[in-house]
Write a protein that holds these residues in place. Structure first.
Motif, mmCIF file in Angstrom:
data_model
loop_
_atom_site.group_PDB
_atom_site.id
_atom_site.type_symbol
_atom_site.label_atom_id
_atom_site.label_comp_id
_atom_site.label_asym_id
_atom_site.label_seq_id
_atom_site.Cartn_x
_atom_site.Cartn_y
_atom_site.Cartn_z
ATOM 1 N N THR A 1 0.849 -1.196 0.000
ATOM 2 C CA THR A 1 0.000 0.000 0.000
ATOM 3 C C THR A 1 0.885 1.246 0.000
ATOM 4 O O THR A 1 0.614 2.202 -0.729
ATOM 5 C CB THR A 1 -0.935 -0.010 1.225
ATOM 6 N N ILE B 1 2.329 1.617 -3.544
ATOM 7 C CA ILE B 1 1.423 2.095 -4.579
ATOM 8 C C ILE B 1 1.067 3.559 -4.348
ATOM 9 O O ILE B 1 0.817 4.307 -5.294
ATOM 10 C CB ILE B 1 0.169 1.182 -4.687
ATOM 11 N N LYS B 2 1.074 3.993 -3.107
ATOM 12 C CA LYS B 2 0.866 5.418 -2.821
ATOM 13 C C LYS B 2 2.058 6.212 -3.344
ATOM 14 O O LYS B 2 1.901 7.349 -3.803
ATOM 15 C CB LYS B 2 0.656 5.645 -1.320
ATOM 16 N N GLY C 1 1.462 6.568 -6.935
ATOM 17 C CA GLY C 1 0.448 7.612 -7.105
ATOM 18 C C GLY C 1 1.058 8.995 -6.989
ATOM 19 O O GLY C 1 0.757 9.891 -7.788
ATOM 20 N N SER D 1 -5.599 -6.199 5.021
ATOM 21 C CA SER D 1 -4.456 -5.462 4.452
ATOM 22 C C SER D 1 -4.385 -5.644 2.938
ATOM 23 O O SER D 1 -4.087 -4.686 2.207
ATOM 24 C CB SER D 1 -3.147 -5.944 5.085
ATOM 25 N N THR E 1 -7.012 -3.428 1.386
ATOM 26 C CA THR E 1 -6.555 -2.025 1.413
ATOM 27 C C THR E 1 -5.571 -1.782 0.276
ATOM 28 O O THR E 1 -5.645 -0.758 -0.413
ATOM 29 C CB THR E 1 -5.892 -1.700 2.764
ATOM 30 N N PHE E 2 -4.658 -2.729 0.064
ATOM 31 C CA PHE E 2 -3.672 -2.644 -1.014
ATOM 32 C C PHE E 2 -4.379 -2.591 -2.363
ATOM 33 O O PHE E 2 -4.098 -1.729 -3.200
ATOM 34 C CB PHE E 2 -2.734 -3.861 -0.923
ATOM 35 N N ALA F 1 -6.046 0.754 -2.895
ATOM 36 C CA ALA F 1 -5.051 1.791 -3.219
ATOM 37 C C ALA F 1 -4.620 1.671 -4.684
ATOM 38 O O ALA F 1 -4.459 2.682 -5.381
ATOM 39 C CB ALA F 1 -3.837 1.676 -2.292
ATOM 40 N N ILE F 2 -4.470 0.439 -5.165
ATOM 41 C CA ILE F 2 -4.114 0.204 -6.577
ATOM 42 C C ILE F 2 -5.220 0.755 -7.463
ATOM 43 O O ILE F 2 -4.955 1.423 -8.472
ATOM 44 C CB ILE F 2 -3.907 -1.302 -6.856
ATOM 45 N N VAL G 1 -5.040 4.610 -7.790
ATOM 46 C CA VAL G 1 -3.939 5.075 -8.649
ATOM 47 C C VAL G 1 -4.252 4.749 -10.111
ATOM 48 O O VAL G 1 -4.045 5.578 -11.003
ATOM 49 C CB VAL G 1 -2.588 4.446 -8.227
ATOM 50 N N PHE H 1 -6.694 7.244 -11.459
ATOM 51 C CA PHE H 1 -6.034 8.535 -11.729
ATOM 52 C C PHE H 1 -5.294 8.483 -13.063
ATOM 53 O O PHE H 1 -5.409 9.387 -13.891
ATOM 54 C CB PHE H 1 -5.067 8.882 -10.597
#
Lengths: 158, 89
Positions: free
Chosen positions: A41, A44-45, A48, B56, B59-60, B63-64, B67, B70
């Protein structure tokens, strides 16, 4: 007879002490996957943040549109590999303790290695020094995260 | 003297017995510890750690997704300045 029993008891106690330290290296796959996903996480942030830095640089004219597009396209490849890595983490939780766990861990490590190398490839089209420095700083952080993940996996699950 | 020798012989035999049983004890001890850890592993402790790991991973994955969204949006809204492929040229 009493002596024999005392001997057995003593060796059993001694064996438990030694055995417990021998078993201390027992691998908890759940904890390893959790830590890997948490690091993922963060990774990947970082990707981003890199994408946003590129977008801002393109908007300010620091880097040409086509160069920015090349970077963003490469970063899309990075997120696709990260998605693949996440699916291997999911699978690893299901197959832990079975013979399939090792090969799945191998695939997870391979996917994360690609994420790492692709991120640095993304920097290639960036010619502007300021932007390049900023983004390579972010990429280095991501790379460090990938190394931490690999270190957590290698020698633990396998 | 005979008594001391007999005692020495008795203690030597006992030590030999203990010495011989140490490897068995170590193996047995490790197996017992492994069984205990395995028993815990299959209990509530395992359920909580699996759920934490799954959370977890989710959550990962989320988040992927953020992104990825975006990047896709940016690429759609920022077309290339010229044709990108030889066929377009």
């Amino acid at each position: 007879m009493r002596l024999r029993l005392t001997g057995i008891l003593l060796t059993l106690v001694f064996g438990l002490c030694v055995g417990s330290s021998a078993c201390a290296g027992n691998k908890d796959v759940n904890t390893i996957v959790k830590n890997t996903a948490d690091y993922g996480t963060t990774l990947i942030k970082g990707v981003g943040a890199t994408a946003q830095a590129v977008a801002a640089a393109e908007a300010s004219g620091a880097i040409p549109r086509d160069n920015a597009r090349a970077v963003m396209t490469t970063l899309q490849g990075v997120t696709a590999k990260a998605k693949e890595a996440a699916s291997y983490m999911d699978l690893l939780l299901k197959v832990q303790g079975t013979p399939e766990a090792g090969p799945v861990a191998d695939k997870l490590v391979a996917a994360l290695d690609v994420v790492n190398s692709e991120l640095f490839k993304a920097l290639v089209p960036i010619k502007d020094d300021v932007t390049r420095t900023q983004i390579s700083g972010l990429a280095a952080e991501v790379s460090k995260t990938v190394l931490i993940i690999n270190r957590e996996i290698i020698g633990r699950i396998k | 003297m005979a008594d001391i020798n007999a005692q020495l012989e008795k203690y030597t035999k006992a030590l030999g017995l203990i010495n011989g049983m140490i490897p068995i004890g170590v193996e047995l001890g490790a197996e017992i510890v492994g069984l205990i850890k395995g028993a815990i592993h299959h209990g509530d402790v395992k359920k909580e750690t699996v759920e934490a790991a799954l959370a977890s991973v989710r959550t990962f994955q989320s988040a992927i997704g953020d992104v990825d969204a975006f990047l896709s949006t940016w690429l759609e809204t920022h077309p290339a300045s010229g044709p990108e492929s030889p066929s377009e040229r």
